[in-house]
Design an enzyme around this catalytic site. Structure first.
Site, short mmCIF file in Angstrom:
data_model
loop_
_atom_site.label_atom_id
_atom_site.label_comp_id
_atom_site.label_asym_id
_atom_site.label_seq_id
_atom_site.Cartn_x
_atom_site.Cartn_y
_atom_site.Cartn_z
N GLU A 63 0.91 -1.25 -0.05
CA GLU A 63 0.12 -0.05 0.08
C GLU A 63 0.64 1.18 0.01
O GLU A 63 1.95 1.20 0.17
CB GLU A 63 -0.92 -0.27 1.21
CG GLU A 63 -1.66 -1.12 0.96
CD GLU A 63 -2.97 -1.36 2.20
OE1 GLU A 63 -2.59 -0.30 3.07
OE2 GLU A 63 -3.89 -1.98 2.11
N CYS A 72 -1.92 -4.50 -5.54
CA CYS A 72 -2.49 -5.81 -5.02
C CYS A 72 -1.40 -7.08 -4.93
O CYS A 72 -0.44 -6.83 -5.70
CB CYS A 72 -3.56 -6.45 -5.81
SG CYS A 72 -5.14 -5.14 -5.68
N GLU A 74 -1.73 -9.98 -6.26
CA GLU A 74 -1.71 -10.69 -7.35
C GLU A 74 -0.84 -10.10 -8.44
O GLU A 74 -0.08 -10.89 -9.20
CB GLU A 74 -3.04 -10.97 -7.95
CG GLU A 74 -4.16 -11.79 -6.73
CD GLU A 74 -4.84 -10.68 -6.23
OE1 GLU A 74 -4.03 -9.83 -5.38
OE2 GLU A 74 -6.08 -11.18 -5.51
N CYS A 112 -9.39 -8.78 -7.34
CA CYS A 112 -9.91 -7.67 -7.87
C CYS A 112 -10.06 -7.83 -9.51
O CYS A 112 -9.54 -8.49 -9.92
CB CYS A 112 -9.30 -6.26 -7.09
SG CYS A 112 -8.19 -5.90 -8.09
N CYS A 115 -6.55 -7.10 -11.07
CA CYS A 115 -5.85 -8.50 -11.09
C CYS A 115 -6.28 -9.28 -11.94
O CYS A 115 -5.37 -10.21 -12.65
CB CYS A 115 -5.84 -8.79 -9.63
SG CYS A 115 -4.81 -7.74 -8.62
#
Ligand code: THU
Length: 157
Positions: A63, A72, A74, A112, A115
């Site tokens: 983050e 993310c 992934e 998400c 991803c």
């Protein structure tokens, strides 16, 4: 006019029902949550990707105080795999998460949309289906391919 029905096959397995190879990948995704940098959401996601050269590449969400600048798990895993082993093909992907309560999420963690799109590119490069394991404390969902997570996807222009 005709209706087109799109069916996604999801196999729900208990951890003990996974193959040894699947268990190993889920274990590595879980372990990868340790690399999460998530001071804002406190949601730790880990991803593990098995390559056809036998390597397993992992990633975790990273983050940033400027929220959209983070990424993310992934995508950190698939971009690293692509950069480190450009000739290798993806064989299988596992994703797991530790929730804000510090426990592995009871339900499987699904990638998400961004991803899914990123992972699909690597499935296309592989030229075959890449099974996806979405791990949770109570159940692991196995999907036969990335494509099955992203039907009607944008794949060419
Ligand atoms: N996150 C992932 O790492 N993977 C996903 O597919 C969904 C969300 C991360 C992003 C953010 O750091 C945190 O989970 C909360 O959204």
């Amino acid at each position: 006019m005709k209706d087109i029905e799109i069916i996604t096959k999801v196999t729900a397995k208990e951890y003990g029902e996974l193959s040894a190879e699947e268990r190993r990948l889920v274990d590595m995704a879980r372990e990868a949550t340790g690399g999460s940098y998530s001071p804002y959401s406190k949601f730790k996601v880990g991803a593990a990707i098995l390559l056809d050269n036998g390597e397993i590449v992992t990633g975790a969400n990273q983050e940033n105080v400027a929220f959209p600048s983070g990424t993310c798990a992934e995508r950190s895993a698939c971009f690293y795999a692509g950069a480190k082993y450009p000739e290798a093909r993806f064989e299988m992907i596992a994703i797991d998460a530790i929730g804000t309560d510090g426990l592995e999420s009871a339900q499987p963690t699904a990638p998400c949309g961004a991803c899914r799109q990123a992972l699909l590119e690597y499935e296309m490069r592989a030229g075959h289906n890449v099974p996806v394991l979405l791990a949770g404390r109570d159940v692991v969902y196995r999907l036969p391919s990335v494509k099955s997570l992203l039907p009607l996807s944008f794949t060419e222009f």
